[in-house]
Design a protein around this motif. Structure first.
Motif, PDB file in Angstrom:
ATOM      1  N   LYS A  21      -2.644   4.964   5.917  1.00 45.83           N
ATOM      2  CA  LYS A  21      -3.211   3.658   5.556  1.00 45.83           C
ATOM      3  C   LYS A  21      -4.634   3.511   6.088  1.00 45.83           C
ATOM      4  O   LYS A  21      -5.494   2.944   5.405  1.00 45.83           O
ATOM      5  CB  LYS A  21      -2.307   2.525   6.067  1.00 45.83           C
ATOM      6  N   ARG A  68       0.184  -5.915   1.270  1.00 51.26           N
ATOM      7  CA  ARG A  68       1.079  -6.719   2.124  1.00 51.26           C
ATOM      8  C   ARG A  68       0.480  -6.873   3.522  1.00 51.26           C
ATOM      9  O   ARG A  68       0.496  -7.965   4.093  1.00 51.26           O
ATOM     10  CB  ARG A  68       2.449  -6.047   2.205  1.00 51.26           C
ATOM     11  N   ASP A  69      -0.037  -5.783   4.076  1.00 46.70           N
ATOM     12  CA  ASP A  69      -0.650  -5.852   5.407  1.00 46.70           C
ATOM     13  C   ASP A  69      -1.829  -6.828   5.419  1.00 46.70           C
ATOM     14  O   ASP A  69      -1.988  -7.613   6.372  1.00 46.70           O
ATOM     15  CB  ASP A  69      -1.146  -4.472   5.841  1.00 46.70           C
ATOM     16  N   ASP A  72      -0.630 -10.420   5.237  1.00 44.84           N
ATOM     17  CA  ASP A  72       0.026 -10.806   6.490  1.00 44.84           C
ATOM     18  C   ASP A  72      -0.991 -11.016   7.608  1.00 44.84           C
ATOM     19  O   ASP A  72      -0.868 -11.958   8.406  1.00 44.84           O
ATOM     20  CB  ASP A  72       1.045  -9.743   6.897  1.00 44.84           C
ATOM     21  N   ASP A  73      -2.004 -10.164   7.676  1.00 45.04           N
ATOM     22  CA  ASP A  73      -3.036 -10.324   8.697  1.00 45.04           C
ATOM     23  C   ASP A  73      -3.860 -11.586   8.460  1.00 45.04           C
ATOM     24  O   ASP A  73      -4.195 -12.316   9.403  1.00 45.04           O
ATOM     25  CB  ASP A  73      -3.952  -9.103   8.728  1.00 45.04           C
ATOM     26  N   ARG A 113     -10.693  -5.224   2.793  1.00 48.29           N
ATOM     27  CA  ARG A 113      -9.323  -5.740   2.677  1.00 48.29           C
ATOM     28  C   ARG A 113      -9.315  -7.075   1.945  1.00 48.29           C
ATOM     29  O   ARG A 113      -8.413  -7.348   1.140  1.00 48.29           O
ATOM     30  CB  ARG A 113      -8.690  -5.892   4.056  1.00 48.29           C
TER      31      ARG A 113
END
Length: 252
Positions: A21, A68-69, A72-73, A113
Motif C-alpha cells: 500500500k 477505505r484507508d 477512515d483516516d 489520498r
C-alpha cells in the motif's frame, strides 16, 4: 495487543500488505490513479507477479484498500477536530470553521489520498458499496451543527429536497440520528425534529459541496498565482453558509 497475539506468518502478511500500500500511494502521488501498476510494485519489492496476488487479488482490490484507508483516516481527523472544537464555549459558527479547516488540513497533508477519494474516477474502477458509510462518516460531524440552524430562503429549496430524501431513504435518517440524536429524520418523528433533521442534512450536503469545490481546486494547484489563501476563501464560503442557516442567531 491484537497484533502482539498474531503469529509470525500473520504479522509478515500484514507488513507486506502495508508495504504494498505504501508503494501504491507513492505511485498515486507521482501520477494519480491511472499510474497504479501492480507489476511495478512487485518489481520494487522483489516479488513475482503471482506472489503479489497472494496479498491483493488485483488492482481493484488494492484500490479498495487504499480508498477505505483514506476515508477512515479522514473521518478520524474530522472526529478529532469535532471533539476538540466541542470543548469550551465555542459557538456553532466557530465550530463550523474548525471542521472546515480540519477537512482542508487533511486534504493538503494527504493530497494524493484526497484526490483518490474526491478526484476524477479511476477508469474502469467501481468503488465498493461500503465506501458510502465511510464517506458519510467524514461529513457526520457537520450534522449536529446544522441541526441547530434556522434555514433561510436561500436554502429553503434544498431543505425541502432533503426532507423528501429523509422520507424516502431510512439509511439517511439513521445517519443523521447517529450524529445528531436531537434530530430524528423518520417520517413518524415530531415535526420539529423532522425539520431539524432536514436542516442538518441540507447543511452537511451544502458544506460538502463548498468544501469539495474550494479544497479540490487548492489541492490541484488551481490557486497558483492568485493572491488569496485557500483558507481565506474557504472561510468566506463557511460564513455565507452559516448566514444562510442562521447559525448562532437568537430566535426571532
Amino acid at each position: 495487543m491484537e497484533r502482539a497475539q498474531q503469529g509470525p506468518r500473520a504479522r509478515y502478511r500484514e507488513q507486506t500488505r502495508a508495504e504494498i500500500k505504501d508503494l501504491a500511494l507513492r505511485q498515486l502521488a507521482e501520477g494519480g490513479g491511472t499510474a497504479l501498476a501492480l507489476t511495478r510494485i512487485a518489481k520494487e519489492m522483489g516479488l513475482s507477479g503471482p506472489a503479489l496476488y497472494r496479498y491483493f487479488a488485483g488492482r481493484d482490490d488494492l484500490l479498495n484498500a487504499l480508498i477505505r484507508d483514506a476515508y477512515d483516516d479522514a473521518a478520524a481527523a474530522m472526529a478529532r477536530a469535532a471533539a476538540r472544537s466541542a470543548k469550551g464555549s465555542r459557538g456553532v459558527r466557530a465550530r463550523l470553521h474548525d471542521l472546515a479547516e480540519a477537512y482542508r488540513a487533511w486534504a493538503i497533508a494527504e493530497p494524493h489520498r484526497y484526490l483518490l477519494i474526491q478526484g476524477a474516477p479511476v477508469p474502469g474502477y467501481v468503488a465498493p458499496a461500503d465506501t458510502l458509510e465511510r464517506a458519510r462518516a467524514v461529513l457526520g460531524p457537520f450534522l449536529p451543527l446544522f441541526a441547530t440552524g434556522r434555514p433561510g430562503p436561500a436554502v429553503a429549496a434544498t431543505v425541502d429536497e432533503m426532507t423528501a430524501w429523509l422520507a424516502a431513504d431510512g439509511t439517511v435518517g439513521a445517519w443523521v440520528a447517529r450524529y445528531a440524536p436531537e434530530a430524528a429524520g423518520t417520517p413518524d418523528a415530531p415535526a420539529g425534529r423532522q425539520a431539524r433533521a432536514a436542516s442538518a442534512l441540507a447543511g452537511a450536503v451544502l458544506a460538502w459541496t463548498q468544501l469539495h469545490g474550494s479544497v479540490s481546486l487548492e489541492v490541484a494547484g488551481q490557486f497558483a498565482g492568485m493572491a488569496h489563501r485557500g483558507g481565506t476563501l474557504l472561510g468566506a464560503h463557511m460564513e455565507m453558509l452559516a448566514d444562510a442557516f442562521g447559525l448562532d442567531q437568537e430566535p426571532a
